[in-house]
Every structure is written in C-alpha cells, then in structure tokens.
Design a protein around this motif. Structure first.
Motif, PDB file in Angstrom:
ATOM      1  N   ALA A  53       1.082  -1.473   0.215  1.00  0.00           N
ATOM      2  CA  ALA A  53      -0.203  -0.060   0.133  1.00  0.00           C
ATOM      3  C   ALA A  53       1.054   1.012  -0.111  1.00  0.00           C
ATOM      4  N   CYS A  73      -4.309   8.042  -5.771  1.00  0.00           N
ATOM      5  CA  CYS A  73      -4.906   7.621  -4.306  1.00  0.00           C
ATOM      6  C   CYS A  73      -3.699   7.326  -3.923  1.00  0.00           C
ATOM      7  N   HIS A 101      -0.772   3.706   1.817  1.00  0.00           N
ATOM      8  CA  HIS A 101      -1.458   3.325   3.207  1.00  0.00           C
ATOM      9  C   HIS A 101      -3.031   3.753   3.404  1.00  0.00           C
ATOM     10  N   ASN A 102      -3.007   3.136   1.769  1.00  0.00           N
ATOM     11  CA  ASN A 102      -4.392   2.645   2.234  1.00  0.00           C
ATOM     12  C   ASN A 102      -5.243   1.969   1.118  1.00  0.00           C
ATOM     13  N   TYR A 154      -4.957   2.144  -2.981  1.00  0.00           N
ATOM     14  CA  TYR A 154      -3.968   2.207  -3.102  1.00  0.00           C
ATOM     15  C   TYR A 154      -3.093   0.759  -4.801  1.00  0.00           C
TER      16      TYR A 154
END
Length: 393
Positions: free
Chosen positions: A106, A363, A366-367, A370
């Motif tokens: 991520a 995006c 850390h999502n 992503y």
C-alpha cells in the motif's frame, strides 16, 4: 548527455519496462511485512546475479546489496529501494492484488524495487561506466528501521558510497514529474506510550475510584496546546494520539489506560522541546487527577535532510531527462522515512517520483485502494540510469 541521448535512453527503458511491470505485479501479489521479505529478496538476488552483479545477502536480516564494478575508477554510488509491505487488507480488486489477507503493498515499495531492477539491468548491459555501483534493497522501511539495521550490519563500511540516493512515489504529482527539496524534507518520528494508573470503581459510585478516563481525556485535548501555544508558528510539529485503550464495559471505572502518541518535527531543537514538554505536561496532568503516569518515550526516525550538492545533482539530472518544467520543488512533508539514517552518514538526496493525479494513480499511500502507477516505472528507471551516468561515466 545530449537531449537526443536522453530520448534514446527513455525509449530503451520503455522497451524493457513491461518485463519489470510484470515483476512488480508478482511482488505486489505476494506482499511481505518487515523483515519477512524472503521471497522478494530471493527474486531480486536472482535477477541481479543473472546480470553480473555480485550479490551480498543478509544485511538487516532480509536486505541485500547488488554490487557492479566496471573499469578501475574510484567513484562509488549507492541507490536504495525498499521492499516491505504494510499490514493492510487490500481492496483494489486488481488481477494481481495481494493473495495474503491483511498484507498489502500500500506504499508502492513493489514499484520502487521494480524500478531499481529495471535500472540495474540497463546499467549492467548498456552503460560502460567507470566505478562501483551499489544497489541497496532494504527491508522494513515501514516504522521498523530496516535502514538502521543494515547500517548496523556494516552497510557503508562494506560497501562505501561517495553519494547515496533513494526515491518514493508521490500521488498528487503527475507521472513524468520529479520533485525534491534541499535541506529538511521529511519529519522525524518519535512515539510516546503513556500508561495511567488510577483505582477502579463501580460506575454508579465513581467517588470510590480514581478515574483514568478523565485524566486521559484531559491529556488528549491538552496535548495540542503544546503545538499551538509553545512551538514557533513558523516551525512544524505534529502530535497525534493514535490509540487510547481502557476499560471493557459500561459500568466500571477502569483502573488503567494506555495512550499511544506519535510526534513529528522538522527541526532537532523543536524535537527536543516537544519531547521534554510532552513528558512534563503528561506528568502534571496525571498528578492533577491523582493518577500515576508511566511514560516511555522512544526516538525513532530522525529528520530526513537532503544534502545541497547531491540535491542539485539530482535536480540537474531530472531536468535534462524530463525537461525543466517537470522538475518541481517539493516542500517538506510530515511523513517520515528511515532513509534519513543513511543520509546522516553519507551525502545524498531523496526525491519524489510522480505517481499521478486523481484516478490516474492519485490515491494516497497507506490506503487499501492504493496501487503504484506502472507508467511511472520507466520514468524512475531512466532517472536512476541518468543519475548513475552523471556520476560514474
């Protein structure tokens, strides 16, 4: 290198990029957390050895260095890529999405690794430089200090570097652009764990107890005054309360509470000031509520400081490769990066590689949604090749 040669380089990198996009997808589908990057490390080592690099493994547990010497020149250059994933459950639905629940690339480290592999192949097969190239594949960047572990294992003593560089993808910056800034570029990261101890009681008769929840609430709210009223408004500091753990039910005053706090700054003096005042503030607040406070304060990553000369080199290389309009000054960010440890010991720079805007890779990292933008891979690889040529040729 002339403009025509830069054009030829980019075309040559574009031609081999699909191979490394496929490698990136393989790494993405099999994410590995800090110090677990064995599969990724095996893949990197196999590729480097096939191109003639001498591979040294076991630095920082799962880290490795691929070294390539050409000619007899004394110059040495280091380039670092990180390999670890995050404990996040992926929700992209991509064909190459993580097949390991709760683990995900991520932050784009799969892309960083593939970028450096792409550059490694081109430099081995197509560039007659004169010196030593040290390609550093690092584990455990995500809050676990893999860079420091590699340094403790003798990274720069065994593989000296005159200069050292790294990059990170940047959502919000268009593909084809590179950003950087000399001086402080990323924040330090420290963490405090506060344990408050009071006395438990029935929720209907709180006067028989000493309520840790009141003290914890007061501490959480009051901490922000340290930044708003005690830190110079022209300097940066962020205090984040990421966790409060206390109690288990509705009608019991809990005996203890644990507060986890993150601290980020861009200045060593501000860092010391926040550390001192946070501890004083928490202790005083706890005493005002008749609580005992135990504080564990840990200094983690230092401020990442880009060196002036090396940042200028990176900027010049990027401008020649991409054009002046595609090299931007990327201001300091309050995120942290353990490449800071390497820059404390060796001159170098850390740059940002455009990952796209909006639906085109915008995006944030850390999502769970992503994904690294594959169109950025050849741009990053061409940049590393150009940088190596600028120093070693």
């Amino acid at each position: 290198m002339t403009q025509a040669l830069h054009h030829d380089l980019r075309q040559s990198i574009e031609a081999i990029a699909p191979e490394f996009v496929a490698i990136r997808h393989r790494i993405h589908a099999h994410p590995e957390l800090a110090f677990e990057e064995r599969r990724t490390s095996d893949l990197v080592a196999e590729q480097l050895a096939a191109w003639g690099y001498v591979v040294h493994r076991g630095l920082g547990t799962t880290g490795l260095v691929g070294q390539l010497k050409k000619g007899s020149g004394p110059r040495t250059l280091g380039i670092r890529a990180d390999m670890d994933a995050l404990p996040i459950h992926e929700k992209t639905g991509l064909p190459y999405a993580s097949n390991l629940p709760g683990k995900m690339h991520a932050c784009g480290h799969d892309g960083h690794t593939a970028i450096l592999l792409c550059a490694a192949r081109y430099l081995a097969e197509s560039v007659d430089f004169d010196g030593t190239l040290n390609l550093i594949f690092q584990p455990a960047e995500e809050n676990e200090g893999g860079a420091l572990r590699m340094l403790e294992d003798g990274l720069l003593e065994r593989f000296p570097c005159d200069e050292i560089y790294a990059l990170h993808n940047a959502p919000g910056l268009p593909v084809g652009q590179i950003g950087m800034i000399a001086g402080p570029a990323m924040a330090s990261f420290d963490r405090a764990t506060v344990t408050l101890t009071g006395r438990s009681a029935h929720g209907a008769m709180p006067h028989h107890g000493i309520d840790v929840m009141q003290g914890a609430a007061s501490i959480v709210l009051g901490l922000q005054s340290l930044v708003s009223r005690e830190i110079d408004a022209l300097k940066s500091a962020v205090i984040t309360v990421g966790s409060i753990q206390a109690g288990a039910t509705y009608n019991v005053v809990p005996e203890s509470a644990t507060i986890k706090i993150g601290v980020r700054t861009l200045d060593p003096n501000v860092r010391a000031q926040v550390e001192s005042r946070l501890q004083d503030f928490v202790t005083a607040q706890a005493q005002s509520f008749q609580l005992q406070a135990d504080i564990v304060y840990e200094r983690k990553y230092p401020v990442l400081v880009n060196h002036e000369r090396q940042t200028a080199r990176a900027r010049e290389v990027a401008a020649r490769l991409l054009g002046d309009d595609n090299v931007v000054t990327r201001g300091p960010v309050m995120g942290s990066e353990d490449f800071a440890y390497m820059l404390e010991r060796c001159p170098g720079a850390y740059v940002r590689l455009g990952n796209g805007l909006g639906q085109d890779g915008g995006c944030m990292v850390h999502n769970p949604l992503y994904d690294f933008n594959d169109r950025a891979l050849p741009v990053g690889a061409a940049f590393w090749v150009s940088l190596a040529q600028s120093y070693l040729c």
